[in-house]
Motif scaffolding. Structure first.
Motif, mmCIF file in Angstrom:
data_model
loop_
_atom_site.group_PDB
_atom_site.id
_atom_site.type_symbol
_atom_site.label_atom_id
_atom_site.label_comp_id
_atom_site.label_asym_id
_atom_site.label_seq_id
_atom_site.Cartn_x
_atom_site.Cartn_y
_atom_site.Cartn_z
ATOM 1 N N UNK A 47 0.788 -1.130 -0.161
ATOM 2 C CA UNK A 47 -0.158 -0.019 -0.043
ATOM 3 C C UNK A 47 0.764 1.149 -0.054
ATOM 4 N N UNK A 48 0.076 2.504 -0.566
ATOM 5 C CA UNK A 48 1.045 3.474 -0.433
ATOM 6 C C UNK A 48 0.099 4.365 0.504
ATOM 7 N N UNK A 49 1.018 5.075 1.554
ATOM 8 C CA UNK A 49 0.065 6.047 2.307
ATOM 9 C C UNK A 49 0.880 6.989 2.899
ATOM 10 N N UNK A 50 0.346 8.344 2.894
ATOM 11 C CA UNK A 50 1.210 9.283 3.570
ATOM 12 C C UNK A 50 2.510 9.737 2.800
ATOM 13 N N UNK A 51 2.615 9.373 1.722
ATOM 14 C CA UNK A 51 3.831 9.550 0.893
ATOM 15 C C UNK A 51 4.733 8.391 0.956
ATOM 16 N N UNK A 52 4.411 7.347 1.582
ATOM 17 C CA UNK A 52 5.242 6.107 1.918
ATOM 18 C C UNK A 52 4.708 4.666 1.121
ATOM 19 N N UNK A 229 -5.583 -1.612 8.926
ATOM 20 C CA UNK A 229 -4.110 -1.307 9.409
ATOM 21 C C UNK A 229 -3.487 -2.508 10.276
ATOM 22 N N UNK A 230 -4.590 -3.453 11.180
ATOM 23 C CA UNK A 230 -4.207 -4.465 11.640
ATOM 24 C C UNK A 230 -3.674 -5.635 10.420
ATOM 25 N N UNK A 236 1.547 -7.944 8.167
ATOM 26 C CA UNK A 236 2.062 -7.655 6.848
ATOM 27 C C UNK A 236 1.273 -8.404 5.770
ATOM 28 N N UNK A 237 0.061 -8.121 5.798
ATOM 29 C CA UNK A 237 -1.007 -8.818 4.782
ATOM 30 C C UNK A 237 -1.892 -7.688 4.497
ATOM 31 N N UNK A 238 -2.713 -8.105 3.401
ATOM 32 C CA UNK A 238 -4.069 -7.274 2.765
ATOM 33 C C UNK A 238 -5.137 -8.207 2.823
#
Length: 466
Positions: A47-52, A229-230, A236-238
């Protein structure tokens, strides 16, 4: 914020162990390079989030020794010799208010001690029993959730809800990233694979016991962000990974089981289906029952709230007599011992006793109460032990509160006839509850299992045979 690698245990096989490594890099920069003796592990963007960007590397290491891997050139050693096993257990990694503003040296003192203990005698797995982050302040700063949970709008247009989801996703990222980059935690988590189960503060204080506000659009958006988020930060999963990692392939319950030689670690999900009148729903109970089918000789149950405890229902009922105490009722409703959950609590205890009767030795690990304690449930031959280690960074409550709980514990509790619960002091301690920050070590040497607490002020306790 850059962090990682953070290791997660996937599965232990005869000749190898499956691992995943989570890391975070600025969006647009390449992922870190993870290399083992067999080659470079591929990187997958989660995932991309907040510029990371969050990255995952899936890889294997051989069992039976101290193999290693390199991440961006730095070598990390992992203990994969599962004859004698050392498990670490932590919970309550934060505080409700101002956690990100605390001085790192004060906040992370017990993480540094755990890292030092690992350097002296390596841990094989690190179990996290709930409240890995305190996300209570994630709702602040957005007009739809600023008043959570006391004042939220009944409805909002789709664009506003989408903006709230973005806000919450970024706030969860900030908290996990700061936690995972903290001194002490990062180096330890790069070498000891983690297994995690969430509790309420990973969502918000009291989630599952707050009532109708959880069913609002804001409440459901908050839960969805916390669940995402969990999966990301604690596994380390989606969403696509859920059937492979959790016992309920639908994902309505996120309980899991992992097996090491001679020991099954079972973590029921006590939050995803929780309401004010139940702890787990149909999917959660079905998943837990599957986890209890044909486990190893030793079963470790990670119950995010203590499975054994005093008669808190007495306090809970007394609180209903005065509105001044209503704000504490949700905290007590969260417990197995709540009068609202008596039937489910008995069901869980009978499941434990059935495992014991079938020849499995059970130990329960719990957090949540910001104190260290232990308890015993009388079984057929030897007692079933519960070990509570709570506050790896959360500061301990006043000692007077610990003494009050100890007094309540003297009343005793026996939800199942002929199987009383007894609260016992930690080894070397005088009182039933110890008000110090702490973590727990559960270790197997030969055929013997022992446990010891590391206490902030009192040091390490003597070993307790469990």
């Amino acid at each position: 914020m850059i962090f990682g690698p953070i290791l997660f245990l996937r599965a232990v096989h005869d000749a190898h162990v499956d691992l995943a490594a989570l890391s975070c890099r600025p969006t647009g920069e390449p992922a870190g390079t993870l290399e083992t003796d067999t080659g470079v592990a591929p990187a997958r963007a989660l995932m991309d989030v907040g510029g990371f960007t969050l990255w995952r590397h899936d890889f294997t290491l051989p069992t039976g020794g101290r193999p290693g891997y390199r991440f961006d050139g730095a070598r990390h050693v992992v203990a994969t010799d599962y004859g004698d096993v050392r498990l670490g257990f932590v919970s309550c990694n934060g505080e409700e208010h101002g956690d990100l503003d605390r001085a790192p040296d004060e906040r992370n003192v017990m993480w540094r001690r755990l890292a030092e203990a690992h350097a002296a005698s390596p841990y094989h797995v690190l179990l996290h029993g709930g409240d890995q982050v305190y996300a209570d302040e994630a709702t602040l700063g957005h007009r739809l959730s600023e008043g959570w949970p006391d004042a939220v709008p009944d409805a909002a247009d789709p664009a506003a809800m989408e903006d709230l989801a973005r806000h919450l996703r970024e706030r969860f990222f900030e908290r996990y990233a700061a936690t995972y980059a903290a001194p002490g935690f990062g180096p330890l988590a790069a070498e000891v694979p983690s297994l995690m189960m969430w509790d309420d503060h990973d969502i918000c204080d009291g989630w599952g016991s707050l009532g109708a506000v959880e069913e609002t659009a804001v409440g459901q958006t908050l839960f969805a962000a916390a669940r995402e988020a969990f999966l990301l930060y604690q596994h380390a999963a989606v969403a696509a990974d859920v059937p492979a990692l959790f016992l309920d392939p639908s994902g309505r319950s996120l309980g899991w089981r992992r097996d090491l030689p001679g020991v099954s670690i079972v973590a029921p999900d006590l939050r995803s289906e929780r309401t004010r009148t139940r702890v787990m729903g149909p999917e959660g109970w079905a998943a837990f029952e599957r986890a209890c089918s044909d486990p190893a000789e030793r079963v470790v149950i990670v119950s995010s709230v203590p499975l054994l405890g005093p008669r808190l229902s007495l306090i809970e009922r007394a609180m209903r007599l005065t509105r001044r105490m209503e704000r504490y009722e949700d905290d007590l409703r969260d417990q197995w011992q709540s009068y609202a959950h008596r039937g489910e609590w008995t069901r869980m205890l009978r499941a434990v006793l059935d495992l014991e009767a079938a020849g499995h030795r059970v130990v329960a690990l719990s957090g949540e109460i910001h104190l260290a304690m232990r308890a015993e449930l009388r079984a057929d031959a030897t007692p079933m032990h519960q070990l509570v280690a709570s506050g790896i960074t959360h500061r301990a409550p006043p000692k007077l509160w610990a003494l009050a709980l100890g007094t309540l514990a003297r009343l005793g509790e026996a939800p199942i006839p002929d199987h009383p619960i007894r609260i016992r002091p930690l080894p070397g301690q005088r009182y039933n509850y110890t008000a110090e920050r702490n973590y727990l070590t559960l270790a197997r040497a030969g055929a013997e299992w022992r446990a010891a607490w590391s206490l902030e002020d009192s040091g390490d306790t003597p070993w307790l045979t469990v």
